[in-house]
Each structure stands twice: as C-alpha cells, then as structure tokens.
Write a protein that holds these residues in place. Structure first.
Motif, short mmCIF file in Angstrom:
data_model
loop_
_atom_site.label_atom_id
_atom_site.label_comp_id
_atom_site.label_asym_id
_atom_site.label_seq_id
_atom_site.Cartn_x
_atom_site.Cartn_y
_atom_site.Cartn_z
N PRO A 50 0.79 -1.18 0.06
CA PRO A 50 -0.08 0.03 0.06
C PRO A 50 0.84 1.37 0.01
CG PRO A 50 -0.85 -1.54 1.52
CD PRO A 50 0.45 -2.17 1.20
N ILE A 51 1.94 1.11 0.36
CA ILE A 51 2.84 2.49 0.44
C ILE A 51 3.22 2.92 -0.96
CG2 ILE A 51 5.00 1.15 0.37
CD1 ILE A 51 6.13 3.06 2.29
N ILE A 52 2.84 2.11 -1.96
CA ILE A 52 3.20 2.63 -3.12
C ILE A 52 2.18 3.85 -3.48
CG2 ILE A 52 1.58 1.27 -4.52
CD1 ILE A 52 3.78 0.84 -6.57
N GLU B 196 -0.69 14.34 -2.60
CA GLU B 196 -2.04 14.71 -2.17
C GLU B 196 -2.51 13.80 -0.82
OE1 GLU B 196 -4.69 13.98 -5.13
OE2 GLU B 196 -4.27 15.89 -6.03
N LEU B 197 -1.49 12.81 -0.51
CA LEU B 197 -1.92 11.98 0.54
C LEU B 197 -1.59 12.50 1.90
CD1 LEU B 197 -3.08 8.97 1.17
CD2 LEU B 197 -0.78 8.22 0.99
N GLY B 198 -2.41 12.78 2.91
CA GLY B 198 -2.28 12.99 4.17
C GLY B 198 -2.00 11.69 4.98
N CYS C 261 9.73 9.48 5.42
CA CYS C 261 9.76 8.92 4.06
C CYS C 261 8.57 9.70 3.37
CB CYS C 261 9.60 7.22 3.92
SG CYS C 261 9.54 6.84 2.13
N HIS C 262 7.29 9.64 4.18
CA HIS C 262 6.03 10.30 3.47
C HIS C 262 6.31 11.72 3.76
CE1 HIS C 262 1.74 9.97 2.98
NE2 HIS C 262 1.67 11.55 3.48
#
Length: 356
Positions: free
Chosen positions: A249-251, A256-258, A279-280
């Motif tokens: 799922p990390i892909i 835009e991802l909070g 990393c995020h």
C-alpha cells in the motif's frame, strides 16, 4: 453536523467516567447471563461503528475472560461453534436491520443486546439487554458511541471475569485503575489534539485523501477514524497496520496523501515508524506523527499521553481523526449526507422503519 459532532467529541471523558462509576449496575444483566451460560465461545455481532468497537475490544475481552471471542458483522453471521456459545448484539441506535436479522437467525442461542438508546426495536426483541451508557447521539457519524462501546465491552469482561473467578480482586482493581487513568488522560489529550488542529488547520483543509498507520490497538482506532473521515470529509481514507502498509500500500504515497502515523513506543519498531513518517514527508507536505516522545518536535507532531497498555490506545488514538471529522467539514462548508445516500437508504433501508 460539525458543531454537533464536536460537542459529542468533547463529551467523551465525562461519559466514559460515568460508565466507570456505574459499572456494577450497568453490567449486571451481562454478568448474570455469562455466569449462567458459562460460554466457551463469545460472539460479538454488530455493524459499522459498533463492529469497529467489537473488533477493538475482542482481544482484551478474550484475555480477561479466558474465552474465545469472535467479532463478526451482522450481515455475515457464521455457523456458531463451541459447546456453549453466547451471543452479544450491539447497536447504538438499536434499529439496524441487519442486526435485527442476525437476532432472528440466532434466536436459539443465549444472547444479550447492548444499545445506546433505552427505547428501541432491538431492545423490544431481546430477552436480555443492557445499555452502552452513552445515551442518544444525534450526530450521524458516532464519536462518543464508539469509545463508550469499547469501554462497555471492557467492563463487561472485567465484571464477568471477577464474578466467574477467572480473575481475582487484585487483578480487577489494577485493570479498573488503568481504565480510570486512560479516561483522566483523555481530557488532556483532547486539549492537545485541539491545539494540534489549530496549528495545522489551514493545510488540513487541503488534503484530499488520508492514510492512518498504527500498531496494535492504535490500528484498530485508526480503522474507526478512517470511517469517520470518509463519512464527513467525503474523501478516500485508509487504515493499515504498520508492517502491512509497507507490503504494497505504501506505493500510493504522493503529494495529495495526508499521512497520520501513530509512533510505537516499542524499541526498534519506534525507529522504523519514524523513518516511515520521514519517508512520507519526502513526497507529501502532509505527514503527521502522534507520539509520546517529547524530543520529537514540529508543528505537525501531536504529543499524546498514553497509559503504556495497548488496549487503552483506543481512547488515545481515535481522538485525532474524530476531530478531523467534526471540524474540517464545517470549515470547508460541506453539506451533511449526500443524495446517493438518501436515495439508497430510502429504497434499501439500513434502519428498522427507516429509523423512525
């Protein structure tokens, strides 16, 4: 909806404290049935937020009661196993159609229903009944109903285990003490979560999808939190157990991802989770950490109080996404509900007599 949800969100410590004060009288019917049946398998059955509460509480109940505990959705009732199964139906509003159907399907088994409202269809059809202790929650997406349901399951397990002799008074008092500490700390965690929200309010209004990542009960709380975000802010919201998030799922990570990361206190795991948050942040400006470590600083960091016990992380971790759900829609001017929801529930109702 935002102000109403916010009111219930703020009320959680007071409601949970009252449940603890009334634990003996509140759980009396459950304890009587449990001691009479002496179940070797306990089934918790509900849907939506009630199902999330079941799943969050099942592990603790199993440990305290020394009985297999299985949390299942009302719409997918399995073949009951064990020589002496006992069933618990839970519904805050007390009118869920699939829970009523499950009650009919399992009418031959000893059971008790647990509802938030005193007068409801599920109670009318039950031989044994108890209240969650949160009262009626007029906001559609539930906040206090979730944490109250989890606590209700916890005290049911403790009172039944004490009465059945599975645990002694010393263990019982110690466990109640942990729950009391969690509720006391919840007041300060609410204050800290509000301060965190104020610091990040402007950018929180920009997020168009969410991922919440945690371990143990923090993951369970994240699952409920994602439901609240989806119901209110109306954007995609996903929850993952930490290691499972890394396996594929990390892909999905992009600008835009909070991301909300509940940093574990366990050595080794803590460092890996912090690295994930960093990393995020490399790919998205919306990277937030919830941690007890005061050495980790930054506007996006929420320093939460924890009891040190996994099962109470429910009350510590769910506050952040609940507040997002209560405040962000109001700031964005989002209307409550949707035409699609109204049409579907009119033609395929999820509440008995459409909730009337």
């Amino acid at each position: 909806m935002g102000n109403r949800m916010y009111h219930y969100w703020k009320s959680q410590p007071a409601v949970l404290r009252q449940i603890l004060e009334q634990k003996k009288s509140q759980t009396e019917e459950f304890v009587k049935l449990f001691c009479a049946v002496k179940p070797d398998k306990l089934y918790l059955i509900g849907s939506g937020t009630s199902l999330n509460a079941e799943r969050a509480a099942a592990g603790y109940m199993e440990t305290i009661l020394d009985v297999d505990v299985c949390a299942v959705p009302s719409s997918r009732v399995p073949r009951l196993r064990g020589e002496r199964p006992m069933v618990v139906f839970i519904s805050q509003g007390g009118s869920s159609t699939n829970t009523l159907q499950a009650m009919e399907q399992l009418a031959a088994y000893p059971s008790i229903s647990i509802t938030g409202e005193a007068e409801c269809e599920i109670r009318r059809r039950s031989r044994h009944h108890m209240l969650i202790g949160c009262g009626e929650e007029l906001a559609g997406p539930k906040t206090v109903g979730y944490t109250a349901s989890v606590l209700c399951f916890y005290i049911c397990a403790l009172e039944a285990a004490l009465a059945a002799g599975t645990i002694g008074l010393e263990k019982y008092n110690a466990e109640i003490g942990v729950l009391e500490l969690a509720v006391t700390q919840m007041e300060e965690n609410i204050r800290r979560t509000e301060a965190w929200f104020q610091r990040n309010q402007d950018e929180l209004m920009q997020i168009r999808k969410y991922v919440l990542v945690g371990c143990g009960s923090a993951f369970a709380a994240a699952t409920e939190g994602c439901l609240k975000i989806l119901e209110t802010i109306k954007v995609p919201s996903m929850s993952f157990e930490f290691e499972e998030y890394l396996h594929g799922p990390i892909i999905l990570t992009d600008r835009e991802l909070g991301g909300v990361f509940y940093i574990s206190d366990a050595p080794g795991e803590r460092e890996r989770m912090m690295e994930l948050a960093r990393c995020h942040a490399h790919f998205s400006p919306y990277a937030y950490m919830v941690t007890t470590d005061e050495s980790i600083q930054g506007e996006k960091v929420l320093h939460a109080l924890r009891t040190g016990y996994d099962h109470t992380q429910i009350f510590e971790a769910v506050l952040l996404p609940q507040l997002l759900a209560a405040r962000v829609p109001e700031l964005l001017g989002l209307a409550e509900g949707s035409p699609a929801y109204d049409l579907y529930t009119k033609n395929c109702p999820t509440k008995y007599n459409n909730g009337r």
